[in-house]
Design a protein around this motif. Sequence first.
Motif, short mmCIF file in Angstrom:
data_model
loop_
_atom_site.label_atom_id
_atom_site.label_comp_id
_atom_site.label_asym_id
_atom_site.label_seq_id
_atom_site.Cartn_x
_atom_site.Cartn_y
_atom_site.Cartn_z
N GLN A 114 -44.71 6.34 -18.07
CA GLN A 114 -43.98 7.68 -17.89
C GLN A 114 -42.68 7.46 -18.62
N ARG A 117 -43.38 7.68 -22.01
CA ARG A 117 -43.88 8.96 -22.79
C ARG A 117 -42.22 9.86 -22.92
N TYR A 118 -41.51 9.60 -22.07
CA TYR A 118 -40.14 10.08 -22.28
C TYR A 118 -39.46 9.51 -23.70
N VAL A 135 -48.58 17.37 -23.06
CA VAL A 135 -47.22 17.28 -22.82
C VAL A 135 -46.73 18.29 -22.08
N THR A 136 -46.07 18.14 -20.64
CA THR A 136 -45.84 19.08 -19.79
C THR A 136 -44.14 19.69 -20.28
N ARG A 138 -41.99 19.95 -17.98
CA ARG A 138 -40.90 18.94 -17.03
C ARG A 138 -40.73 17.75 -17.96
N GLU A 139 -41.78 17.08 -18.50
CA GLU A 139 -41.57 15.71 -19.40
C GLU A 139 -40.70 16.29 -20.55
N ARG A 140 -41.10 17.28 -21.34
CA ARG A 140 -40.16 17.82 -22.44
C ARG A 140 -38.75 17.86 -21.98
N GLU A 142 -37.12 16.30 -19.26
CA GLU A 142 -36.98 15.02 -19.12
C GLU A 142 -36.33 14.22 -20.35
N ALA A 143 -37.36 14.19 -21.22
CA ALA A 143 -37.14 13.75 -22.59
C ALA A 143 -35.88 14.05 -23.20
#
Length: 201
Positions: A114, A117-118, A135-136, A138-140, A142-143
């Motif tokens: 994870q 991914r970030y 890509v969600t 939330r992930e975007r 957080e990144a």
Amino acid sequence: MWNSIQHSKSQTKMAVAGNSLVCAGRFWSLEGLKTFSYLEELILDNNLLGNDLLLPRLPHLHTLTLNKNQITELESLLDHLAEVVPSLQYLSLLGNIACPNELVCKEKDEDDYQRYRYFVLHKLTNLKFLDTRKVTRREREEALIRGAFMKVVKPKDAKASSAAASASPESHYTPLPSGSRDLTNHRGESYLLLVETAARC
């Protein structure tokens, strides 16, 4: 319709269909890709591509898979991709050391993956799919906030660090005062006796 090209000496295969190219075998150089400037999909799985991977500028490329190659350095690869493939939306790096997952390395877990991914999403902001997952939102998010800090740092070479340790003089640092370093000279029992006496009074 796929047009297939096979090089008998090097046991490599290339298949071209429209704006898609699949290269399989033992490729370690991508010199010939300059002629495919309108390429949209590039499949480079199961080759010998490493950290010296150099793609030509491919402004229309939206899909790139580099699964099962010999890529170990993630940041330099991502910086290169951000420069030469600005339209990239789908990237897959599974099977490379640079992609930390449990399939490649038993010491890695879902948290390592994870963080990877970030970091990738921080570097390549247009991605819609990374490896096998979409890509969600939330992930975007957080990144954007923490992705720059998710870089995987490799430990220094064990030989170099052990050589440096042996070259430096050995020091026996202790935070205790010098009088308390002698194991026969301690006040633990008398202090305890003093505390017990004070408690009785």
